[in-house]
Scaffold this active site. Sequence first.
Site, mmCIF file in Angstrom:
data_model
loop_
_atom_site.group_PDB
_atom_site.id
_atom_site.type_symbol
_atom_site.label_atom_id
_atom_site.label_comp_id
_atom_site.label_asym_id
_atom_site.label_seq_id
_atom_site.Cartn_x
_atom_site.Cartn_y
_atom_site.Cartn_z
ATOM 1 N N LYS A 68 80.165 22.800 81.873
ATOM 2 C CA LYS A 68 81.556 22.806 81.664
ATOM 3 C C LYS A 68 82.405 22.597 82.740
ATOM 4 O O LYS A 68 83.448 21.791 82.535
ATOM 5 C CB LYS A 68 81.648 24.115 81.087
ATOM 6 C CG LYS A 68 81.225 24.464 79.822
ATOM 7 C CD LYS A 68 81.726 25.879 79.381
ATOM 8 C CE LYS A 68 81.502 26.331 77.905
ATOM 9 N NZ LYS A 68 82.210 27.542 77.586
ATOM 10 N N ASP A 105 88.280 27.508 74.058
ATOM 11 C CA ASP A 105 87.676 28.821 74.029
ATOM 12 C C ASP A 105 88.941 29.843 73.951
ATOM 13 O O ASP A 105 88.835 30.917 73.362
ATOM 14 C CB ASP A 105 87.211 29.183 75.457
ATOM 15 C CG ASP A 105 85.628 28.693 75.625
ATOM 16 O OD1 ASP A 105 85.054 28.503 74.428
ATOM 17 O OD2 ASP A 105 84.993 28.557 76.577
#
Length: 283
Positions: A68, A105
């Site tokens: 990520k 997210d």
Amino acid sequence: MSAVLRAGVLGWPVSHSLSPRLHGHWLSQYNIDGSYEAVAVQPEDLAGALSGLADEGFRGVNLTVPHKQAALALVDKIDDAAQRIGAINTIVVEAGARLAGSNTDAFGFIENLRDHVPDQVANGWSGRPVAVLGAGGAARAVCTALLDCGVAEIRLVNRTAQRAASLVDTLPGMDRCAKIYTWVDGPDALADAGLLVNTTVLGMTGQAPLDLDLTRLPDDATVHDIVYAPLETDLLARARQRGNPTVDGLGMLLHQARPGFRAWFGVDPVVDDGLRRAVLAGL
Ligand code: ATR
């Protein structure tokens, strides 16, 4: 050449990922001729894997551990949330094979809470403090969403004070509303709070329990654990027993997947009980 719309998740390891099950459910629900694959990519191979996406017919991918952060330097553009959070979890292959990186997210976190406590989300917890446990990558996403909701005060409770200070220093807007607590004075952070969120790994299957005294938490405060294995963590069980509204972590996982699915497959999918059951079956 196949007309199947192709997407997937890149990780190392990747076999634990629930994303293929999640997107697979939506693909069959919407009768889309597409695929969503788990692709094992070692860290040293990430750059090559990303640069080959367009040639292999991928519309895009999700990224999971450990890619990520590394992906930030490997895409052509980054959205505002990814910039602030410092990580990418979704990539869309655009015209000319350009890679657009985003982070969904914070969106997933707030959309899940909107499903359960829409008024609290709409009014930013009415000026009441919000307590966030943890200061890692997940906490950055949660704090990004809470800042966007206009919360008045974020109380960051973390074992390592320096890590919490670093989050406050590097997430724009945090300095105006953050207070830092250690695990020792953590119980004080709960006084008057309207929301308590656990972003640490504590309470997850195989990890140490989350041992936090909830005595000072108001009875009406929402308690949200972003851990979803087990679905009812010890924190949520204790909160429920003392009468607090609780929100488990599965919904965040489901909602964060929506923007990617929409970009790759052209449908804004719903998060419903059928999806929850399908994904739970993989836990
Ligand atoms: P993620 O990206 O999923 O948030 P992370 O960056 O590794 O994961 O962050 C994990 C969080 O859990 C951190 O806040 C960590 O606290 P430290 O900053 O002090 O390391 C917290 N954490 C992990 N194990 C812990 C433990 N045994 N006790 C207290 N906090 C713990």
